[in-house]
Motif scaffolding. Structure first.
Motif, PDB file in Angstrom:
ATOM      1  N   LEU A   4      46.625  48.974  17.699  1.00 37.67           N
ATOM      2  CA  LEU A   4      45.788  48.716  18.996  1.00 37.67           C
ATOM      3  C   LEU A   4      46.057  47.093  19.606  1.00 37.67           C
ATOM      4  CD1 LEU A   4      42.992  49.538  20.225  1.00 37.67           C
ATOM      5  CD2 LEU A   4      41.925  48.221  18.607  1.00 37.67           C
ATOM      6  N   HIS A   5      46.363  47.163  20.661  1.00 40.54           N
ATOM      7  CA  HIS A   5      46.475  45.834  21.443  1.00 40.54           C
ATOM      8  C   HIS A   5      45.085  45.403  21.998  1.00 40.54           C
ATOM      9  CE1 HIS A   5      51.003  45.664  21.392  1.00 40.54           C
ATOM     10  NE2 HIS A   5      50.637  46.923  21.632  1.00 40.54           N
ATOM     11  N   VAL A   6      44.494  44.134  21.752  1.00 38.43           N
ATOM     12  CA  VAL A   6      43.309  43.628  21.982  1.00 38.43           C
ATOM     13  C   VAL A   6      43.508  42.555  22.888  1.00 38.43           C
ATOM     14  CG1 VAL A   6      40.932  42.712  21.263  1.00 38.43           C
ATOM     15  CG2 VAL A   6      42.121  44.431  19.909  1.00 38.43           C
ATOM     16  N   LEU A   7      42.944  42.539  24.154  1.00 42.00           N
ATOM     17  CA  LEU A   7      42.857  41.533  25.130  1.00 42.00           C
ATOM     18  C   LEU A   7      41.371  41.291  25.683  1.00 42.00           C
ATOM     19  CD1 LEU A   7      45.595  43.609  25.644  1.00 42.00           C
ATOM     20  CD2 LEU A   7      46.224  41.560  27.313  1.00 42.00           C
ATOM     21  N   THR A   8      41.088  40.075  26.195  1.00 39.70           N
ATOM     22  CA  THR A   8      39.743  39.781  26.859  1.00 39.70           C
ATOM     23  C   THR A   8      39.848  39.848  28.261  1.00 39.70           C
ATOM     24  OG1 THR A   8      40.227  37.668  26.391  1.00 39.70           O
ATOM     25  CG2 THR A   8      39.151  38.436  24.529  1.00 39.70           C
ATOM     26  N   SER A   9      40.919  39.861  28.879  1.00 43.61           N
ATOM     27  CA  SER A   9      40.659  39.939  30.230  1.00 43.61           C
ATOM     28  C   SER A   9      40.636  41.431  30.868  1.00 43.61           C
ATOM     29  CB  SER A   9      42.046  39.020  30.868  1.00 43.61           C
ATOM     30  OG  SER A   9      43.209  40.025  30.629  1.00 43.61           O
ATOM     31  N   HIS A  10      40.393  41.470  31.987  1.00 46.40           N
ATOM     32  CA  HIS A  10      40.316  42.901  32.728  1.00 46.40           C
ATOM     33  C   HIS A  10      41.431  42.789  33.930  1.00 46.40           C
ATOM     34  CE1 HIS A  10      38.220  41.061  36.198  1.00 46.40           C
ATOM     35  NE2 HIS A  10      37.552  40.396  35.156  1.00 46.40           N
ATOM     36  N   ILE A  11      42.288  41.866  33.960  1.00 46.42           N
ATOM     37  CA  ILE A  11      43.007  41.696  35.098  1.00 46.42           C
ATOM     38  C   ILE A  11      44.543  42.214  34.640  1.00 46.42           C
ATOM     39  CG2 ILE A  11      41.822  40.239  36.377  1.00 46.42           C
ATOM     40  CD1 ILE A  11      43.742  38.046  35.355  1.00 46.42           C
ATOM     41  N   PRO A  39      38.233  44.665  28.609  1.00 45.76           N
ATOM     42  CA  PRO A  39      37.289  45.104  29.405  1.00 45.76           C
ATOM     43  C   PRO A  39      37.875  45.918  30.659  1.00 45.76           C
ATOM     44  CG  PRO A  39      36.988  42.818  28.918  1.00 45.76           C
ATOM     45  CD  PRO A  39      38.298  43.274  28.223  1.00 45.76           C
ATOM     46  N   ASP A  40      37.114  46.639  31.361  1.00 46.97           N
ATOM     47  CA  ASP A  40      37.650  47.387  32.409  1.00 46.97           C
ATOM     48  C   ASP A  40      37.662  46.711  33.714  1.00 46.97           C
ATOM     49  OD1 ASP A  40      38.771  49.786  33.867  1.00 46.97           O
ATOM     50  OD2 ASP A  40      37.074  50.874  33.143  1.00 46.97           O
ATOM     51  N   GLY A  41      38.641  47.145  34.462  1.00 50.46           N
ATOM     52  CA  GLY A  41      38.638  46.021  35.753  1.00 50.46           C
ATOM     53  C   GLY A  41      40.003  46.467  36.355  1.00 50.46           C
ATOM     54  N   ILE A  43      43.018  45.913  35.601  1.00 56.54           N
ATOM     55  CA  ILE A  43      44.080  46.384  34.636  1.00 56.54           C
ATOM     56  C   ILE A  43      44.256  47.889  34.792  1.00 56.54           C
ATOM     57  CG2 ILE A  43      42.430  46.399  32.818  1.00 56.54           C
ATOM     58  CD1 ILE A  43      46.062  45.420  32.593  1.00 56.54           C
ATOM     59  N   ARG A  44      43.132  48.595  34.973  1.00 54.55           N
ATOM     60  CA  ARG A  44      43.195  50.036  34.823  1.00 54.55           C
ATOM     61  C   ARG A  44      44.232  50.605  35.641  1.00 54.55           C
ATOM     62  NH1 ARG A  44      40.048  54.594  33.287  1.00 54.55           N
ATOM     63  NH2 ARG A  44      38.331  53.069  32.610  1.00 54.55           N
ATOM     64  N   PRO A  45      44.493  50.625  36.954  1.00 51.69           N
ATOM     65  CA  PRO A  45      45.761  51.223  37.781  1.00 51.69           C
ATOM     66  C   PRO A  45      46.911  50.743  37.155  1.00 51.69           C
ATOM     67  CG  PRO A  45      44.443  49.688  39.238  1.00 51.69           C
ATOM     68  CD  PRO A  45      43.388  49.500  37.853  1.00 51.69           C
ATOM     69  N   ALA A  46      47.009  49.403  36.669  1.00 54.11           N
ATOM     70  CA  ALA A  46      48.365  49.201  36.030  1.00 54.11           C
ATOM     71  C   ALA A  46      48.617  49.973  34.756  1.00 54.11           C
ATOM     72  CB  ALA A  46      48.267  47.662  35.886  1.00 54.11           C
ATOM     73  N   LEU A  47      47.690  50.134  33.964  1.00 55.83           N
ATOM     74  CA  LEU A  47      47.781  50.818  32.796  1.00 55.83           C
ATOM     75  C   LEU A  47      48.142  52.534  33.096  1.00 55.83           C
ATOM     76  CD1 LEU A  47      45.073  49.480  30.432  1.00 55.83           C
ATOM     77  CD2 LEU A  47      47.660  48.996  30.729  1.00 55.83           C
ATOM     78  N   GLU A  48      47.400  53.073  34.183  1.00 54.79           N
ATOM     79  CA  GLU A  48      47.540  54.377  34.570  1.00 54.79           C
ATOM     80  C   GLU A  48      48.966  54.692  35.109  1.00 54.79           C
ATOM     81  OE1 GLU A  48      44.463  54.787  37.402  1.00 54.79           O
ATOM     82  OE2 GLU A  48      42.799  55.478  35.614  1.00 54.79           O
ATOM     83  N   GLU A  58      32.984  47.431  27.184  1.00 55.16           N
ATOM     84  CA  GLU A  58      32.028  46.777  28.258  1.00 55.16           C
ATOM     85  C   GLU A  58      32.203  45.441  28.138  1.00 55.16           C
ATOM     86  OE1 GLU A  58      28.025  47.905  27.828  1.00 55.16           O
ATOM     87  OE2 GLU A  58      28.313  50.062  27.643  1.00 55.16           O
ATOM     88  N   VAL A  59      32.242  44.421  27.221  1.00 58.84           N
ATOM     89  CA  VAL A  59      32.509  43.175  27.169  1.00 58.84           C
ATOM     90  C   VAL A  59      33.231  42.972  25.956  1.00 58.84           C
ATOM     91  CG1 VAL A  59      30.382  42.412  28.484  1.00 58.84           C
ATOM     92  CG2 VAL A  59      30.424  42.635  26.017  1.00 58.84           C
ATOM     93  N   ALA A  60      34.018  41.725  26.102  1.00 61.50           N
ATOM     94  CA  ALA A  60      34.769  41.088  25.053  1.00 61.50           C
ATOM     95  C   ALA A  60      33.828  40.513  24.025  1.00 61.50           C
ATOM     96  CB  ALA A  60      36.032  40.143  25.837  1.00 61.50           C
TER      97      ALA A  60
END
Length: 350
Positions: A4-11, A39-41, A43-48, A58-60
């Motif tokens: 599991l990769h954990v990050l706090t940014s949504h970009i 967090p969602d943001g 970053i989602r299209p880059a991952l998709e 929801e929040v970090a």
């Protein structure tokens, strides 16, 4: 094995790009599964686009990360940068934790709340990855961490870069390009002031700023005050800026500090020369006068930019040398082998 990769940014920026690279490198490994948690943001299209399993929070904070850990049941947690490492250390329980530091942050070089909080995470981590020697040396309490630390410079998959670049059918015509977050670290106010000096000598200069961030409105105001509205385009966030980078004559970085920026590695792979401050990892990537320039003074930046823009043979030489440098720095197989070994250190045995 589940990681599991954990990050706090949504970009989607440097560290986020590194995580996507790691997941892509190991996607065909047997019995290895990875997920991306943040967090969602944007970053989602880059991952998709990369077909990466996304587990949004929801929040970090510790409770949200615990929720994902309980649901996903990872064998290893790989936390990226200091805040994510601290939160993951509080949430991971007995699950092996790997901490990955992607820059040489100025506010962790001495005794500070950030450096003290990270020390808790660092002591709990089974292993720590530092993006450059300067990032390790720069951390205030690095000495006790030496035995479980690895300096691992970022790399890029050159074939993948060209594949993704070809997805963009547009053509761009810029002299200078910046791609990244519009934040204090990147010092884009200075970039605009340098552009003003260049424009006085080379009035038709065209600059592209691709990205968003907390400084964006301030930068747009400064751009108008410097009478650069005809010279500078704010392009906003681009999920795939590789064609823009390839088509531009130079990439510019005026950062106060850096690790090993992924956008710099992309620039090297695409043959785009870089003009940068001599910040941390950049001194390892750029040989002054060979594949770009390292500049400390604004006037020096301006002189180098004008020199490249007015000398086609110099542009071509820098481009050729940049592509040669790519073969030296983008050793994906060595990076992949090191990551696999570190995951074994983190508690996984094949």
């Amino acid at each position: 094995m589940k990681i599991l990769h954990v990050l706090t940014s949504h970009i989607f920026s440097g560290a986020e790009n590194v995580v996507c690279q790691i997941i892509g490198m190991l996607k065909d490994e047997p019995n290895v599964e990875m997920a991306y948690c943040s967090p969602d943001g944007t970053i989602r299209p880059a991952l998709e686009e990369r077909d990466i399993n996304f587990l949004p929070i929801e929040v970090a904070n510790t409770s949200e990360i615990k929720r994902v850990i309980v649901a996903y049941q990872p064998d290893v947690i790989h936390a990226h940068d200091m805040r994510a490492s601290f939160l993951a250390a509080r949430a991971c329980g007995s699950i092996p934790l790997i901490s990955h530091i992607h820059n040489n942050a100025y506010n962790s070089r001495g005794i500070s709340p950030k450096s003290i909080a990270y020390f808790y995470a660092a002591m709990k981590a089974r292993h720590i990855i530092w993006v450059s020697k300067s990032s390790f040396d720069g951390y205030a309490f690095h000495a006790p961490l030496k035995k479980k630390s690895t300096v691992l410079y970022n790399v890029m998959d050159v074939e993948d870069i060209h594949r993704r670049m070809e997805l963009d059918s547009n053509s761009y015509n810029y002299d200078l390009v910046f791609i990244g977050r519009m934040v204090y670290q990147k010092n884009l106010h200075r970039l605009l002031k340098i552009t003003r000096i260049v424009a006085d000598k080379y009035p038709n200069i065209k600059v592209a700023l691709a990205g968003t961030g907390e400084d964006e409105s301030e930068l747009k105001k400064l751009c108008s005050e410097l009478k650069l509205d005809e010279n500078v385009d704010f392009l906003g966030f681009m999920s795939n800026p590789l064609k823009l980078l390839h088509d531009s004559k130079m990439m510019i970085l005026t950062s106060r500090w850096e690790g090993t920026p992924m956008v710099a590695l992309e620039s090297i792979a695409l043959g785009t020369p870089i003009i940068s401050t001599p910040s941390d990892g950049m001194v390892d990537l750029i040989t002054d006068g060979y594949n770009g320039y390292l500049c400390s003074e604004d006037s020096e930046f301006a002189d180098r930019i004008v020199k490249v823009l007015t000398d086609d043979s110099l542009q071509e030489k820098l481009k050729e040398n940049q592509l040669a440098r790519s073969k030296e720095v983008n050793d994906v197989e060595n990076y992949k082998a090191t990551i696999k070994k570190i995951y074994q250190i983190g508690g996984f045995n094949e």
